[in-house]
Design a protein around this motif. Structure first.
Motif, PDB file in Angstrom:
ATOM      1  N   LEU A 287      45.108  47.973  26.439  1.00  0.00           N
ATOM      2  CA  LEU A 287      46.297  48.457  27.285  1.00  0.00           C
ATOM      3  C   LEU A 287      45.630  49.776  27.893  1.00  0.00           C
ATOM      4  O   LEU A 287      45.720  49.958  29.348  1.00  0.00           O
ATOM      5  N   ALA A 288      45.115  50.526  27.221  1.00  0.00           N
ATOM      6  CA  ALA A 288      44.627  51.799  27.523  1.00  0.00           C
ATOM      7  C   ALA A 288      43.313  51.897  28.773  1.00  0.00           C
ATOM      8  O   ALA A 288      43.570  52.105  29.901  1.00  0.00           O
ATOM      9  N   TYR A 289      42.586  50.805  28.389  1.00  0.00           N
ATOM     10  CA  TYR A 289      41.431  50.297  29.526  1.00  0.00           C
ATOM     11  C   TYR A 289      41.915  49.836  30.539  1.00  0.00           C
ATOM     12  O   TYR A 289      41.485  50.137  31.813  1.00  0.00           O
ATOM     13  N   ALA A 290      42.955  49.054  30.343  1.00  0.00           N
ATOM     14  CA  ALA A 290      43.485  48.215  31.869  1.00  0.00           C
ATOM     15  C   ALA A 290      44.189  49.290  32.716  1.00  0.00           C
ATOM     16  O   ALA A 290      43.988  49.264  33.933  1.00  0.00           O
ATOM     17  N   ILE A 291      44.733  50.180  32.149  1.00  0.00           N
ATOM     18  CA  ILE A 291      45.355  51.610  33.054  1.00  0.00           C
ATOM     19  C   ILE A 291      44.404  52.126  33.475  1.00  0.00           C
ATOM     20  O   ILE A 291      44.540  52.909  34.781  1.00  0.00           O
ATOM     21  N   CYS A 292      43.292  52.819  32.741  1.00  0.00           N
ATOM     22  CA  CYS A 292      42.234  53.382  33.200  1.00  0.00           C
ATOM     23  C   CYS A 292      41.693  52.560  34.500  1.00  0.00           C
ATOM     24  O   CYS A 292      41.438  53.357  35.520  1.00  0.00           O
ATOM     25  N   HIS A 293      41.414  51.441  34.226  1.00  0.00           N
ATOM     26  CA  HIS A 293      40.964  50.557  35.394  1.00  0.00           C
ATOM     27  C   HIS A 293      41.841  50.642  36.575  1.00  0.00           C
ATOM     28  O   HIS A 293      41.178  50.774  37.892  1.00  0.00           O
ATOM     29  N   LEU A 294      43.068  50.458  36.224  1.00  0.00           N
ATOM     30  CA  LEU A 294      44.041  50.469  37.662  1.00  0.00           C
ATOM     31  C   LEU A 294      43.872  51.780  38.324  1.00  0.00           C
ATOM     32  O   LEU A 294      44.024  51.922  39.489  1.00  0.00           O
ATOM     33  N   LEU A 295      43.657  53.056  37.674  1.00  0.00           N
ATOM     34  CA  LEU A 295      43.642  54.268  38.118  1.00  0.00           C
ATOM     35  C   LEU A 295      42.210  54.570  38.621  1.00  0.00           C
ATOM     36  O   LEU A 295      41.937  55.524  39.156  1.00  0.00           O
ATOM     37  N   GLY A 296      41.470  53.508  38.755  1.00  0.00           N
ATOM     38  CA  GLY A 296      40.142  53.824  39.406  1.00  0.00           C
ATOM     39  C   GLY A 296      39.065  54.170  38.427  1.00  0.00           C
ATOM     40  O   GLY A 296      37.770  54.342  39.004  1.00  0.00           O
ATOM     41  N   LEU A 297      39.093  54.350  37.328  1.00  0.00           N
ATOM     42  CA  LEU A 297      38.105  54.907  36.226  1.00  0.00           C
ATOM     43  C   LEU A 297      37.164  53.461  35.972  1.00  0.00           C
ATOM     44  O   LEU A 297      37.751  52.470  35.557  1.00  0.00           O
ATOM     45  N   ARG A 298      36.014  53.559  35.801  1.00  0.00           N
ATOM     46  CA  ARG A 298      35.080  52.559  35.830  1.00  0.00           C
ATOM     47  C   ARG A 298      33.985  53.211  34.723  1.00  0.00           C
ATOM     48  O   ARG A 298      33.591  54.377  34.749  1.00  0.00           O
ATOM     49  N   PRO A 299      33.280  52.377  34.013  1.00  0.00           N
ATOM     50  CA  PRO A 299      32.186  52.686  33.074  1.00  0.00           C
ATOM     51  C   PRO A 299      31.142  53.373  34.003  1.00  0.00           C
ATOM     52  O   PRO A 299      30.898  52.973  35.136  1.00  0.00           O
ATOM     53  N   ALA A 300      30.619  54.462  33.334  1.00  0.00           N
ATOM     54  CA  ALA A 300      29.297  55.026  34.080  1.00  0.00           C
ATOM     55  C   ALA A 300      28.113  53.978  34.008  1.00  0.00           C
ATOM     56  O   ALA A 300      28.196  53.126  33.110  1.00  0.00           O
ATOM     57  N   PRO A 301      27.390  54.031  35.044  1.00  0.00           N
ATOM     58  CA  PRO A 301      26.384  52.975  35.031  1.00  0.00           C
ATOM     59  C   PRO A 301      25.540  52.724  33.960  1.00  0.00           C
ATOM     60  O   PRO A 301      25.393  51.382  33.579  1.00  0.00           O
ATOM     61  N   GLN A 302      25.151  53.706  33.279  1.00  0.00           N
ATOM     62  CA  GLN A 302      24.380  53.722  32.203  1.00  0.00           C
ATOM     63  C   GLN A 302      24.937  53.151  30.954  1.00  0.00           C
ATOM     64  O   GLN A 302      24.473  52.158  30.298  1.00  0.00           O
ATOM     65  N   ALA A 303      26.321  53.457  30.771  1.00  0.00           N
ATOM     66  CA  ALA A 303      27.273  52.669  29.914  1.00  0.00           C
ATOM     67  C   ALA A 303      27.266  51.447  30.233  1.00  0.00           C
ATOM     68  O   ALA A 303      27.355  50.617  29.003  1.00  0.00           O
ATOM     69  N   ALA A 304      27.659  50.999  31.433  1.00  0.00           N
ATOM     70  CA  ALA A 304      27.839  49.529  31.453  1.00  0.00           C
ATOM     71  C   ALA A 304      26.565  48.706  31.344  1.00  0.00           C
ATOM     72  O   ALA A 304      26.610  47.553  30.997  1.00  0.00           O
ATOM     73  N   GLU A 305      25.341  49.346  31.445  1.00  0.00           N
ATOM     74  CA  GLU A 305      23.948  48.552  31.295  1.00  0.00           C
ATOM     75  C   GLU A 305      23.929  48.239  29.683  1.00  0.00           C
ATOM     76  O   GLU A 305      23.527  47.248  29.306  1.00  0.00           O
ATOM     77  N   LYS A 306      24.161  49.487  28.875  1.00  0.00           N
ATOM     78  CA  LYS A 306      24.315  49.315  27.646  1.00  0.00           C
ATOM     79  C   LYS A 306      25.200  48.195  27.063  1.00  0.00           C
ATOM     80  O   LYS A 306      24.744  47.576  26.074  1.00  0.00           O
ATOM     81  N   ALA A 307      26.543  48.267  27.734  1.00  0.00           N
ATOM     82  CA  ALA A 307      27.507  47.287  27.233  1.00  0.00           C
ATOM     83  C   ALA A 307      26.838  45.774  27.583  1.00  0.00           C
ATOM     84  O   ALA A 307      27.359  44.682  26.728  1.00  0.00           O
ATOM     85  N   ALA A 308      26.104  45.817  28.543  1.00  0.00           N
ATOM     86  CA  ALA A 308      25.846  44.482  29.039  1.00  0.00           C
ATOM     87  C   ALA A 308      24.526  43.846  27.965  1.00  0.00           C
ATOM     88  O   ALA A 308      24.531  42.781  27.634  1.00  0.00           O
TER      89      ALA A 308
END
Length: 308
Positions: A287-308
């Protein structure tokens, strides 16, 4: 013709103009079982790429989770790179005991404390300070600052603490906590944006110039939320009860309704200028992640690469 402005406003998507220019923090509680621990760390891993300002870990009444809180906070600080904040209360502990806990946190690299008076160990009983303890959160803040130069967050109550004589006394208590050295206030949860905006304006009139961050509780269990609300003086609107009627055995539908309600609240706070949000996650990330996403917050590029 008179209806046109209202229709025009309704036609504008609530999240159309969000720019992702928000800062967030997340609250967790120390797990009691192996399964709960697994859920907690999965949630931390999911939310960490959003780059929270800090994540906090709660502290049970009477220090009942002291060791679990400490180990959870220390592990977050040690293994994730996130700033971990430890909750600390006045309940059933002497000043020496509390100061020792604070020194242990400092030694473990923890620089941020959420300082709270705390709730009595037995629900329904009045708070009574330890004979050699801190009497309230004001004294606790002052004592922690004497131990080390902690960053300190304290609680605020948009609908007034249930034990306060009135709103003026409640705001005066908040002012004294800030004056004692607190850096910011995080509100208890609420469900209407006007509730927060009124409180923030009243605090400003009182001369409180510290940051006041709205605490957001995405509701997926109304009965549990009602219990929480009774402890902190929050009002659950009748319309919220109606929204969740008939969903007891439909958890996925309940999640969707919960996300919609919390997202709309955050969207209206954002439209009113709020850019910092604190989420009470109950150790769940979705729920918290979905709300942050709606507010335009996205993972930092380096964090997204690590998650992938």
């Amino acid at each position: 013709m008179t209806l046109a402005p209202s229709i025009e406003r309704l036609a504008e998507p609530l999240f159309a103009d969000v720019a992702g220019d928000i800062a967030v923090s997340f609250e967790f509680f120390p797990p009691r079982t192996e399964k709960m621990e697994e859920t907690l760390w999965q949630s931390i891993a999911t939310l960490a790429p959003l780059g929270p300002r800090f994540v906090s870990v709660t502290y049970g009444a009477g220090g009942s989770t002291r060791e679990r809180t400490h180990s959870t906070v220390a592990r977050i600080q040690r293994e994730t790179g996130l700033e971990a904040a430890a909750h600390l209360t006045c309940v059933e502990a002497s000043r020496d005991e509390i100061d020792a806990v604070a020194r242990d946190y400092w030694a473990a690299g923890i620089r941020h404390i959420v300082a709270l008076r705390g709730d009595p160990p037995e629900q329904g009983k009045a708070f009574a300070s330890h004979p050699q303890g801190y009497a309230n959160a004001v004294e606790l803040v002052r004592g922690l600052k004497a131990v080390a130069p902690f960053e300190i967050s304290v609680a605020a109550y948009p609908e007034c603490h249930p034990e306060s004589r009135n709103r003026a006394a409640d705001l005066d208590n908040l002012w004294r906590k800030i004056d004692a050295g607190a850096d910011r206030a995080i509100t208890q949860f609420f469900f209407t944006p006007d509730c927060f905006f009124r409180f923030r304006d009243q605090a400003a009139v009182m001369g409180i110039d510290a940051e006041i961050v709205p605490g957001i509780l995405p509701v997926s269990n109304v009965a549990q939320t009602r219990k929480f609300a009774g402890q902190c003086g929050a009002d659950i609107p009748d319309w919220m009860d109606r929204l969740f009627e008939g969903l007891d055995n439909l958890p996925a539908a309940r999640q969707l309704v919960a996300a919609t309600v919390a997202a709309e609240l955050c969207g209206r706070l954002y439209a009113g200028g709020v850019r910092h949000f604190h989420f009470y996650t109950l150790n769940r990330a979705e729920l918290a992640y979905a709300i942050c996403h709606l507010l335009g917050l996205r993972p930092a590029p380096q964090a997204a690469e690590k998650a992938a």
